[in-house]
Design a protein around this motif. Structure first.
Motif, PDB file in Angstrom:
ATOM      1  N   TRP A 194       0.809  -1.217   0.000  1.00 30.26           N
ATOM      2  CA  TRP A 194       0.000   0.000   0.000  1.00 30.26           C
ATOM      3  C   TRP A 194       0.848   1.274   0.000  1.00 30.26           C
ATOM      4  O   TRP A 194       0.380   2.324  -0.439  1.00 30.26           O
ATOM      5  CB  TRP A 194      -0.953  -0.005   1.203  1.00 30.26           C
ATOM      6  CG  TRP A 194      -2.065  -0.993   1.089  1.00 30.26           C
ATOM      7  CD1 TRP A 194      -2.277  -1.891   0.077  1.00 30.26           C
ATOM      8  CD2 TRP A 194      -3.141  -1.188   2.015  1.00 30.26           C
ATOM      9  NE1 TRP A 194      -3.415  -2.633   0.325  1.00 30.26           N
ATOM     10  CE2 TRP A 194      -3.958  -2.226   1.510  1.00 30.26           C
ATOM     11  CE3 TRP A 194      -3.488  -0.591   3.228  1.00 30.26           C
ATOM     12  CZ2 TRP A 194      -5.101  -2.664   2.174  1.00 30.26           C
ATOM     13  CZ3 TRP A 194      -4.628  -1.028   3.895  1.00 30.26           C
ATOM     14  CH2 TRP A 194      -5.425  -2.056   3.373  1.00 30.26           C
ATOM     15  N   VAL A 197       0.857   3.015  -3.207  1.00 27.82           N
ATOM     16  CA  VAL A 197      -0.325   3.838  -3.508  1.00 27.82           C
ATOM     17  C   VAL A 197      -0.094   5.260  -2.980  1.00 27.82           C
ATOM     18  O   VAL A 197      -0.386   6.252  -3.662  1.00 27.82           O
ATOM     19  CB  VAL A 197      -1.603   3.220  -2.899  1.00 27.82           C
ATOM     20  CG1 VAL A 197      -2.821   4.101  -3.188  1.00 27.82           C
ATOM     21  CG2 VAL A 197      -1.831   1.799  -3.421  1.00 27.82           C
ATOM     22  N   LYS A 201       0.137   8.723  -5.132  1.00 28.35           N
ATOM     23  CA  LYS A 201      -0.726   9.863  -4.784  1.00 28.35           C
ATOM     24  C   LYS A 201       0.111  11.141  -4.702  1.00 28.35           C
ATOM     25  O   LYS A 201      -0.336  12.215  -5.102  1.00 28.35           O
ATOM     26  CB  LYS A 201      -1.446   9.567  -3.465  1.00 28.35           C
ATOM     27  CG  LYS A 201      -2.352  10.681  -2.950  1.00 28.35           C
ATOM     28  CD  LYS A 201      -3.542  10.927  -3.845  1.00 28.35           C
ATOM     29  CE  LYS A 201      -4.332  12.139  -3.360  1.00 28.35           C
ATOM     30  NZ  LYS A 201      -5.127  12.752  -4.426  1.00 28.35           N
ATOM     31  N   VAL A 209      -6.389   9.254  -7.535  1.00 26.27           N
ATOM     32  CA  VAL A 209      -5.588   8.020  -7.486  1.00 26.27           C
ATOM     33  C   VAL A 209      -6.371   6.995  -6.676  1.00 26.27           C
ATOM     34  O   VAL A 209      -6.771   7.267  -5.535  1.00 26.27           O
ATOM     35  CB  VAL A 209      -4.216   8.280  -6.832  1.00 26.27           C
ATOM     36  CG1 VAL A 209      -3.476   6.970  -6.579  1.00 26.27           C
ATOM     37  CG2 VAL A 209      -3.370   9.203  -7.704  1.00 26.27           C
ATOM     38  N   GLY A 211      -6.669   3.025  -5.078  1.00 30.09           N
ATOM     39  CA  GLY A 211      -5.835   1.921  -4.607  1.00 30.09           C
ATOM     40  C   GLY A 211      -6.548   0.589  -4.740  1.00 30.09           C
ATOM     41  O   GLY A 211      -7.756   0.484  -4.508  1.00 30.09           O
ATOM     42  N   THR A 228      -2.866   5.748   2.853  1.00 25.49           N
ATOM     43  CA  THR A 228      -2.268   6.168   1.584  1.00 25.49           C
ATOM     44  C   THR A 228      -2.737   7.537   1.102  1.00 25.49           C
ATOM     45  O   THR A 228      -2.097   8.135   0.246  1.00 25.49           O
ATOM     46  CB  THR A 228      -2.603   5.157   0.467  1.00 25.49           C
ATOM     47  OG1 THR A 228      -4.010   5.225   0.186  1.00 25.49           O
ATOM     48  CG2 THR A 228      -2.218   3.733   0.857  1.00 25.49           C
ATOM     49  N   CYS A 230      -5.325   7.856  -0.680  1.00 26.99           N
ATOM     50  CA  CYS A 230      -5.921   7.664  -2.007  1.00 26.99           C
ATOM     51  C   CYS A 230      -7.356   8.178  -2.030  1.00 26.99           C
ATOM     52  O   CYS A 230      -7.980   8.376  -0.990  1.00 26.99           O
ATOM     53  CB  CYS A 230      -5.842   6.199  -2.437  1.00 26.99           C
ATOM     54  SG  CYS A 230      -6.833   5.077  -1.443  1.00 26.99           S
ATOM     55  N   ASP A 231      -7.851   8.386  -3.232  1.00 25.95           N
ATOM     56  CA  ASP A 231      -9.164   9.019  -3.410  1.00 25.95           C
ATOM     57  C   ASP A 231     -10.314   8.028  -3.494  1.00 25.95           C
ATOM     58  O   ASP A 231     -11.482   8.412  -3.576  1.00 25.95           O
ATOM     59  CB  ASP A 231      -9.144   9.861  -4.687  1.00 25.95           C
ATOM     60  CG  ASP A 231      -8.056  10.926  -4.626  1.00 25.95           C
ATOM     61  OD1 ASP A 231      -8.246  11.890  -3.886  1.00 25.95           O
ATOM     62  OD2 ASP A 231      -7.015  10.760  -5.295  1.00 25.95           O
TER      63      ASP A 231
END
Length: 377
Positions: A194, A197, A201, A209, A211, A228, A230-231
């Motif tokens: 992870w 990720v 990002k 981004v 994951g 992370t 992430c979105d």
């Protein structure tokens, strides 16, 4: 930002909760997508379609791109290695209104694909990768169809490609990128990294981004976002035999209590519904044959005898399925051991590449013989 306030936008579409069903060969047909969508919102991607098969109107491929009338947005994943064919395939999607969102597959680790320079091998060729993404975006843009790109960390630990791939996809106009946080050599084994990720990002500044990797329960998705930044998340093997996972993910992202895991009787009802949807999509014979591979996943962790399990694994019509369901104890609660990893894991292996593939990352020539005529992987 609290996860309950997260919004994911992919082009004109809001994806709330920020959850995407990964395209899986032989799994994410219209029947399975309908089943999953009953539980929660999100983006549900059709199984992989090859650009060449689409352009040549291969009959099996044309049937695979079936979408339910209620399915919005219609999401299609394309596999291609040639910018020209990719452009033609996307133009066909635009001209014939075949989909509302296009995802591009650069993550497939299967030897028959990487051996010819396709899938997870391709992003190593940075210019070719950029040309393919650019061709898709150029054809899709006038129709307002967003193009997203999915890839892996790299070929192996020595040949990481994901940061370049993310930046190139962003520069060429992709609307989001998704990272399966494993190398091609890992296939589906070991643990997803992870932290990659998080690094992606940081590298990709202007588009979402997502994951992917090792999301087997709702908490895993929240953990990935927290660790992370992430979105959104992409869920693959975690939902096999567990379409209700999308209801749990929706609750988790909205900060609501998670629904209870289903009792065996409820799981049986879901299997029955899956069978009906597959029968509508194919016919009873082919639909029930297709359902067989799901049976071990649905019954995973439940105390069901081996004879009954075998019966489910060989089921061939709806009447047989009903007879078998009648023999189950419908009051058995959802077992704790049904949580956790499911689906193929396998072991790591050396990635088979075309001769001299690693010599020149700037070589933009199309790999010979890598165009595939069969969709679905």
């Amino acid at each position: 930002m609290s996860t309950s306030a997260m919004t994911l936008r992919i082009g004109p579409y809001t994806v709330d909760p920020p959850v995407v069903l990964a395209p899986m060969a032989g799994i994410t047909n219209t029947a399975f997508r309908q089943l999953c969508r009953q539980y929660g919102a999100g983006l549900y991607v059709c199984e992989m379609i090859t650009t060449r098969a689409l352009v040549e109107r291969d009959a099996t491929t044309m049937h695979m791109i079936t979408f339910h009338p209620d399915e919005q947005p219609r999401s299609l994943q394309l596999y291609g290695v040639d910018p020209v064919t990719m452009g033609k395939a996307v133009q066909m999607i635009v001209d014939e209104d075949l989909a509302d969102h296009i995802d591009m597959n650069f993550g497939c680790p299967v030897p028959k694909v990487t051996r010819k320079g396709g899938g997870a091998a391709l992003p190593y060729k940075r210019r070719l990768f950029g040309d393919i993404v650019a061709a898709a975006v150029k054809a899709a843009e006038p129709a307002g169809i967003p193009v997203t790109v999915k890839f892996r960390i790299g070929i192996d630990d020595e040949n990481l490609t994901y940061l370049d791939a993310g930046r190139i996809a962003e520069a060429e106009g992709a609307q989001a990128v998704a990272l399966h946080a494993r190398t091609a050599s890992q296939r589906y084994s070991g643990q997803a990294d992870w932290s990659a990720v998080a690094r992606l990002k940081e590298a990709v500044k202007t588009i979402p981004v997502l994951g992917n990797g090792d999301i087997f329960k709702a908490q895993d998705a929240l953990d990935m976002v927290a660790k992370t930044g992430c979105d959104g998340v992409v869920v693959g093997r975690g939902c096999l035999g567990r379409p209700w996972l999308f209801g749990e993910l929706q609750a988790a992202f909205r900060g609501e209590p998670l629904p209870e895991g289903p009792k065996l009787g409820e799981v049986a009802g879901i299997m029955r519904r899956h069978a009906e949807l597959l029968t509508e999509h194919y016919d009873e014979h082919k639909g029930l044959r297709d359902l067989r591979k799901h049976m071990a996943w649905y019954l995973h962790g439940f105390p069901v005898g081996s004879t009954l399990r075998r019966g489910f694994a060989m089921v061939s019509n709806l009447q047989e399925l009903d007879d078998l369901i009648g023999q189950l104890d419908h009051d058995v609660p959802f077992p704790a051991e049904a949580e956790g990893p499911r689906g193929r894991q396998g072991s790591a292996a050396k990635v088979v590449l075309p001769e001299g593939w690693l010599d020149d990352p700037e070589d933009a020539s199309v790999p010979a013989g890598a165009e595939m005529m069969h969709s679905g992987g």
